[in-house]
Design a protein around this motif. Structure first.
Motif, PDB file in Angstrom:
ATOM      1  N   UNK A  35     -21.981  42.335   2.210  1.00 36.07           N
ATOM      2  CA  UNK A  35     -21.387  41.565   2.883  1.00 36.07           C
ATOM      3  C   UNK A  35     -21.023  40.604   4.101  1.00 36.07           C
ATOM      4  N   UNK A  36     -20.416  40.232   4.527  1.00 33.03           N
ATOM      5  CA  UNK A  36     -19.739  39.742   6.021  1.00 33.03           C
ATOM      6  C   UNK A  36     -19.756  40.934   6.520  1.00 33.03           C
ATOM      7  N   UNK A  37     -19.312  41.924   6.368  1.00 32.95           N
ATOM      8  CA  UNK A  37     -18.782  42.877   8.018  1.00 32.95           C
ATOM      9  C   UNK A  37     -18.484  44.326   7.524  1.00 32.95           C
ATOM     10  N   UNK A  38     -19.077  45.075   8.530  1.00 31.04           N
ATOM     11  CA  UNK A  38     -18.623  46.661   8.671  1.00 31.04           C
ATOM     12  C   UNK A  38     -17.503  46.654   7.384  1.00 31.04           C
ATOM     13  N   UNK A  39     -16.270  45.756   7.665  1.00 34.62           N
ATOM     14  CA  UNK A  39     -14.767  46.374   6.879  1.00 34.62           C
ATOM     15  C   UNK A  39     -15.190  46.047   4.865  1.00 34.62           C
ATOM     16  N   UNK A  40     -15.851  45.138   4.986  1.00 33.55           N
ATOM     17  CA  UNK A  40     -16.242  44.858   3.971  1.00 33.55           C
ATOM     18  C   UNK A  40     -17.443  45.445   3.255  1.00 33.55           C
ATOM     19  N   UNK A  50     -22.769  52.254  -3.047  1.00 31.51           N
ATOM     20  CA  UNK A  50     -23.537  52.843  -1.600  1.00 31.51           C
ATOM     21  C   UNK A  50     -24.098  51.961  -1.544  1.00 31.51           C
ATOM     22  N   UNK A  51     -25.118  51.065  -2.397  1.00 27.82           N
ATOM     23  CA  UNK A  51     -26.060  50.217  -1.719  1.00 27.82           C
ATOM     24  C   UNK A  51     -25.593  48.704  -1.220  1.00 27.82           C
ATOM     25  N   UNK A  52     -24.875  49.070  -0.761  1.00 26.38           N
ATOM     26  CA  UNK A  52     -24.943  47.624   0.428  1.00 26.38           C
ATOM     27  C   UNK A  52     -25.634  47.464   1.678  1.00 26.38           C
ATOM     28  N   UNK A  53     -25.117  45.882   1.869  1.00 27.67           N
ATOM     29  CA  UNK A  53     -25.819  45.723   3.333  1.00 27.67           C
ATOM     30  C   UNK A  53     -24.416  44.655   3.853  1.00 27.67           C
ATOM     31  N   UNK A  54     -25.166  44.762   5.240  1.00 28.37           N
ATOM     32  CA  UNK A  54     -23.643  44.398   5.937  1.00 28.37           C
ATOM     33  C   UNK A  54     -24.734  43.281   7.236  1.00 28.37           C
ATOM     34  N   UNK A  55     -23.991  41.564   6.655  1.00 26.74           N
ATOM     35  CA  UNK A  55     -23.957  40.836   7.957  1.00 26.74           C
ATOM     36  C   UNK A  55     -24.427  39.453   7.393  1.00 26.74           C
ATOM     37  N   UNK A  56     -23.711  38.829   8.502  1.00 28.95           N
ATOM     38  CA  UNK A  56     -23.936  37.031   7.379  1.00 28.95           C
ATOM     39  C   UNK A  56     -24.966  36.581   7.697  1.00 28.95           C
ATOM     40  N   UNK A  57     -25.299  36.301   6.660  1.00 30.12           N
ATOM     41  CA  UNK A  57     -26.767  35.259   7.042  1.00 30.12           C
ATOM     42  C   UNK A  57     -26.579  33.903   6.078  1.00 30.12           C
ATOM     43  N   UNK A  58     -28.025  33.215   6.782  1.00 32.25           N
ATOM     44  CA  UNK A  58     -28.491  32.353   6.281  1.00 32.25           C
ATOM     45  C   UNK A  58     -29.144  32.297   5.301  1.00 32.25           C
ATOM     46  N   UNK A  59     -29.211  30.361   4.655  1.00 36.26           N
ATOM     47  CA  UNK A  59     -30.470  30.776   4.150  1.00 36.26           C
ATOM     48  C   UNK A  59     -31.958  31.135   3.727  1.00 36.26           C
TER      49      UNK A  59
END
Length: 714
Positions: A35-40, A50-59
């Motif tokens: 997901x893109x944000x901590x809120x997400x 529980x297995x969630x990675x946070x942060x906007x990413x490019x290709x």
């Protein structure tokens, strides 16, 4: 068999993404959610993920994540409007050599109120600028600046966004402040939307085509109830053809069965109940009736159902959209339909908690239709509506009233033509003329009587509908007309109606029973396959008429088909209109004429030849063409000096209209050729016709020349 080494990466932050993650979790499939944000991340965690990675990413960053996590399948479950993110995900998959799957959101039309739809944010904003009063933006914060920048009076703009710093900052950057910023977290029911609309005095709302999962239904129904305008930005997935998959299709591709994922399919059965009582039920229908927990149908159909052994609830609804609305409301509660959808987070695709799928309390709904669902049945449109709403549609054919009627009459259906005039305009008389044996489905018993009377009336005037021995000498065989009333019931009647009996009403105007007509026209086979009506057969006055030889070639050049819509401009006596109308009962002809005497002749020739599909339009072209349906073909026999304007109007109504023009004078020919060049027409087809008819004069046959005519096809 599911591959135990398969690992799925979900780029989520949407309701459908969380539904997929939950299904994989229940099925024990290894997966990770990005997901893109901590809120997400908070929302995902609150849903049990529980297995969630946070942060906007490019290709490149996505490709590294795919490699680090050992991902074998990548699912793009981002918001439909997040097209840039989807593009990066595709690049990452191509670079990593893993399978890319797009999880589509259902943004298809259900039974929703109308909204003015635009393909871009800018176009929608420009429409808002034209409105008066306050504007309520329900599109989130992402495109706020682009929207507000196109509104000259920013003070009338209000925006509902997520209650987080990022969203509020975007509002302020767009020029909104104070009470113009409505920071709320969903879900938002229709009533909550109504309350907000009234609170700010909105005269228009702006939403995205975000589907049921984005609260679109609640927004549009709220706007309708408040009597205000709704403007909608189309989903990129409806503007651009998208290759994607439903939730169940994605699960199938990763080897997960519905039962493993805890997915319940939405199923409805559409069934034909047959023509009468339970004697005509099929075995399949009997099983469906026993299994059903709710049965829909018109009141008259439900009254016919044999209730023995049936425990279902009966609901007198027969329109697909009404049945769907009933089922959807029962799935979510009457007062908060789809309240589980968290619309407020649409622009980010995040929701406050996992939204449950809207399954109805009824698991085996059954909709009943009279006769067979494959013939003139509301099941056709219902199947489309339920298909778009994500239902699996099962169909059960029934015994049709037509089959039972043919059985009663001892007919083989292969020897009969069938035409439906039920609830639609239909040139039944035209079908009677060309059919030896015809079964007609009328709208009502009274309508059946009208058809029967009209058929006999036309038959009496049928001098040209059979081959005459001499010009004007009619050969007529009386029609045989049989009515079938309430077939398959205790009230069933099958009886022949004589010509004398047609003078009276066969049924009372209020008769509610169902009726069929069988009409036998033994003269039908005597009519020529390629018609050609002699000039002398037309009722004529001083009005000019397109001659028989010219008509023959002009109509050939028109190339009419059964679904053609023909304008006959400058129709005169109606000779072209009549010949065109008699080619096929479904051809629609609009005869445009300004002269009163010609209008009178048109009416008389229409009646004489039984050309019911001719619509006579009094007026001058091109103005008289304004309100008519778009033409597929046009014949111009007289333009009244308005040729250019007429052609422009024809092309405006249909760019591909086929036009045939008759030019008698050199002036008309010169004007037509000039217009062809001026208006950039393709190379025209031009035929010059000179014909002579020979008449006996004394001991000799002398030519009687017809004026030469240029026939130009565009």
């Amino acid at each position: 068999m599911r591959d135990k080494d398969k690992k799925v990466l979900i780029f989520g932050g949407t309701t459908e993404g969380r539904e997929l993650a939950s299904a994989l979790l229940r099925a024990g499939v290894s997966h990770v959610v990005s997901v893109a944000t901590d809120y997400g991340k908070e929302i995902e965690n609150s849903c049990g993920e529980d297995n969630v990675i946070v942060g906007r990413k490019d290709a490149d960053e996505m490709a590294k994540l795919i490699s680090d996590e050992g991902v074998t399948v990548c699912v793009d479950a981002t918001h439909p409007f997040a097209t840039l993110v989807s593009g990066e995900i595709k690049k990452a998959c191509e670079k990593s050599g893993v399978e890319y799957l797009r999880l589509l959101r259902d943004t298809g039309a259900r039974a929703l109120p109308a909204a003015e739809a635009y393909s871009s944010v800018e176009a929608a904003a420009d429409e808002l600028e034209k409105t008066e009063g306050n504007i309520l933006l329900l599109t989130g914060s992402k495109d706020l600046k682009a929207i507000v920048s196109r509104i000259s009076d920013v003070s009338r703009v209000y925006a509902r966004v997520l209650p987080n710093l990022e969203s509020i900052t975007k509002c302020e950057e767009a020029g909104l402040k104070g009470k113009q910023i409505i920071a709320m977290q969903g879900p938002f029911s229709k009533d909550m939307n109504i309350a907000l609309i009234k609170e700010i005095g909105a005269s228009v709302i702006l939403t995205k085509e975000s589907g049921a999962a984005g609260g679109l239904d609640e927004k549009l129904f709220a706007a309708k109830e408040c009597g205000i305008k709704a403007v909608m930005i189309k989903s990129p997935e409806s503007v651009i053809t998208s290759e994607g998959h439903s939730l169940t299709e994605i699960l199938d591709k990763v080897g997960v069965k519905d039962i493993e994922a805890g997915i319940e399919r939405k199923i409805i059965t559409l069934a034909g109940i047959g023509p009468g009582d339970s004697r005509y039920y099929t075995r399949e229908l009997e099983e469906a009736l026993k299994k059903a927990d709710v049965i829909f149908g018109a009141k008259s159909i439900l009254e016919r159902v044999d209730k023995s052994g049936i425990k279902a609830h009966f609901e007198p609804l027969y329109m697909g959209k009404d049945i769907l609305e009933f089922l959807e409301k029962r799935g979510l509660g009457e007062d908060s339909a789809r309240s589980g959808f968290h619309e407020g987070l649409v622009e980010s695709g995040f929701h406050g908690r996992e939204a449950k799928a809207s399954y109805s309390e009824y698991k085996h709904p059954l909709a009943l239709f009279s006769g067979d669902i494959s013939l003139c049945s509301g099941a056709k449109s219902a199947a489309v509506i339920f298909g778009k709403a994500g239902y699996e549609v099962h169909k059960i054919s029934g015994i049709s009233s037509i089959a039972l009627f043919a059985n009663r009459l001892g007919l083989g259906l292969e020897d009969c033509d069938v035409v439906s005039a039920h609830g639609r305009k239909c040139n039944v008389t035209g079908y009677i003329v060309g059919s030896k044996k015809l079964i007609v489905l009328p709208s009502s018993c009274a309508h059946a009587g009208q058809i029967a009377r009209a058929a006999q009336s036309e038959n009496r005037e049928a001098a040209v509908l059979a081959m005459p021995g001499e010009v004007g000498e009619a050969i007529r065989t009386p029609l045989r007309i049989v009515l079938g009333y309430e077939l398959g019931t205790e009230a069933e009647r099958v009886f022949e109606v004589t010509e004398n009996e047609l003078g009276n009403d066969i049924f009372s105007p209020d008769e509610k029973g169902k009726c069929l007509l069988f009409i036998e026209n033994r003269s039908a086979g005597e009519s020529p396959v390629i018609r050609g009506i002699p000039d002398d057969e037309f009722i004529r006055g001083k009005t000019p008429m397109t001659k028989e030889e010219v008509r023959a070639i002009s109509i050939r050049k028109l190339g009419l088909s059964s679904d053609s819509v023909l304008y006959d401009v400058g129709a005169g006596t109606g000779s072209v209109s009549v010949e065109a109308a008699l080619l096929h009962p479904d051809i629609k002809v609009y005869s445009i004429e300004r002269n009163d005497e010609a209008i009178d002749l048109l009416e008389k020739n229409k009646e004489k030849f039984g050309a019911d599909s001719i619509n006579i339009i009094k007026g001058e072209a091109p103005a008289a063409l304004e309100e008519l349906p778009a033409p597929t073909h046009a014949f111009i026999g007289g333009s009244g000096g308005n040729l250019k304007a007429i052609i422009e109007q024809l092309k405006k109504k249909n760019e591909n209209v086929r036009i045939v023009i008759n030019c008698v004078t050199l002036e008309t020919l010169t004007e037509t050729l000039s217009l062809i060049k001026e208006m950039n027409f393709a190379e025209p087809d031009i035929v010059q016709l000179s014909a002579s008819r020979y008449k006996k004069v004394g001991d000799y046959h002398m030519p009687d020349a017809i004026n030469p005519v240029y026939i130009i096809t565009l």
